[in-house]
Design a protein around this motif. Structure first.
Motif, PDB file in Angstrom:
ATOM      1  N   ASP A 136       0.834  -1.213   0.000  1.00 31.90           N
ATOM      2  CA  ASP A 136       0.000   0.000   0.000  1.00 31.90           C
ATOM      3  C   ASP A 136       0.865   1.258   0.000  1.00 31.90           C
ATOM      4  OD1 ASP A 136      -2.643  -0.737  -0.161  1.00 31.90           O
ATOM      5  OD2 ASP A 136      -3.096  -0.393   1.952  1.00 31.90           O
ATOM      6  N   ASN A 137       1.861   1.281   0.856  1.00 31.47           N
ATOM      7  CA  ASN A 137       2.687   2.474   1.018  1.00 31.47           C
ATOM      8  C   ASN A 137       3.594   2.712  -0.184  1.00 31.47           C
ATOM      9  OD1 ASN A 137       1.470   2.993   3.464  1.00 31.47           O
ATOM     10  ND2 ASN A 137       2.989   1.833   4.609  1.00 31.47           N
ATOM     11  N   CYS A 169       2.629   1.973  -3.252  1.00 33.29           N
ATOM     12  CA  CYS A 169       1.704   2.422  -4.302  1.00 33.29           C
ATOM     13  C   CYS A 169       1.143   3.821  -4.030  1.00 33.29           C
ATOM     14  CB  CYS A 169       0.542   1.429  -4.443  1.00 33.29           C
ATOM     15  SG  CYS A 169       1.055  -0.156  -5.093  1.00 33.29           S
ATOM     16  N   ASP A 170       0.973   4.168  -2.761  1.00 25.72           N
ATOM     17  CA  ASP A 170       0.358   5.451  -2.412  1.00 25.72           C
ATOM     18  C   ASP A 170       1.066   6.056  -1.203  1.00 25.72           C
ATOM     19  OD1 ASP A 170      -1.311   7.629  -2.201  1.00 25.72           O
ATOM     20  OD2 ASP A 170      -3.099   6.485  -1.674  1.00 25.72           O
ATOM     21  N   PRO A 171       2.290   6.560  -1.407  1.00 29.35           N
ATOM     22  CA  PRO A 171       3.074   7.057  -0.265  1.00 29.35           C
ATOM     23  C   PRO A 171       2.480   8.288   0.420  1.00 29.35           C
ATOM     24  CG  PRO A 171       4.207   7.508  -2.336  1.00 29.35           C
ATOM     25  CD  PRO A 171       3.015   6.647  -2.661  1.00 29.35           C
ATOM     26  N   GLU A 172       1.573   8.991  -0.241  1.00 31.10           N
ATOM     27  CA  GLU A 172       0.965  10.169   0.384  1.00 31.10           C
ATOM     28  C   GLU A 172      -0.127   9.812   1.388  1.00 31.10           C
ATOM     29  OE1 GLU A 172      -0.248  13.128  -2.428  1.00 31.10           O
ATOM     30  OE2 GLU A 172       1.597  12.904  -3.582  1.00 31.10           O
ATOM     31  N   HIS A 173      -0.628   8.591   1.321  1.00 30.89           N
ATOM     32  CA  HIS A 173      -1.672   8.127   2.244  1.00 30.89           C
ATOM     33  C   HIS A 173      -1.202   6.823   2.879  1.00 30.89           C
ATOM     34  CE1 HIS A 173      -3.789  10.612  -0.777  1.00 30.89           C
ATOM     35  NE2 HIS A 173      -4.325  11.119   0.320  1.00 30.89           N
ATOM     36  N   ARG A 174      -0.228   6.940   3.747  1.00 32.97           N
ATOM     37  CA  ARG A 174       0.426   5.764   4.313  1.00 32.97           C
ATOM     38  C   ARG A 174      -0.507   4.977   5.241  1.00 32.97           C
ATOM     39  NH1 ARG A 174       5.347   5.208   2.964  1.00 32.97           N
ATOM     40  NH2 ARG A 174       6.004   3.991   4.740  1.00 32.97           N
ATOM     41  N   SER A 175      -0.356   3.668   5.205  1.00 39.85           N
ATOM     42  CA  SER A 175      -1.100   2.756   6.074  1.00 39.85           C
ATOM     43  C   SER A 175      -0.128   2.157   7.082  1.00 39.85           C
ATOM     44  CB  SER A 175      -1.703   1.611   5.259  1.00 39.85           C
ATOM     45  OG  SER A 175      -2.590   2.085   4.301  1.00 39.85           O
TER      46      SER A 175
END
Length: 79
Positions: free
Chosen positions: A22-23, A25-31
């Motif tokens: 996830d992180n 693929c989408d580092p601006e919305h970290r899980s």
């Protein structure tokens, strides 16, 4: 390359793999592992469907897929 797709087991390793993917693929919305585990464990699976699958190459998770009902837009025949 031998790709294997398997059901999500709910282990710490599985949650860590999903968070890492996830992180990336989408580092601006970290899980975080904790957030993912909380959401997974508190999802009402008695009423809604939730399924995760991991894709592995040589035992390392390289991707995942998820399908679920969206509780706020629930319809029994839509995912």
């Amino acid at each position: 390359m031998n790709l294997r797709i398997r059901p999500f087991a709910g282990t710490s390793e599985d949650f860590a793999a999903v968070a890492e993917i996830d992180n990336l693929c989408d580092p601006e919305h970290r899980s975080t592992v904790e957030e993912l585990r909380y959401d997974y464990e508190n999802f009402d699976r008695q009423r809604y469907v939730l399924r995760y699958y991991l894709a592995e190459v040589e035992g390392k998770a390289v991707g995942y897929a998820c399908y679920q009902h969206m509780p706020y837009r629930y319809h029994p025949k839509r995912f």
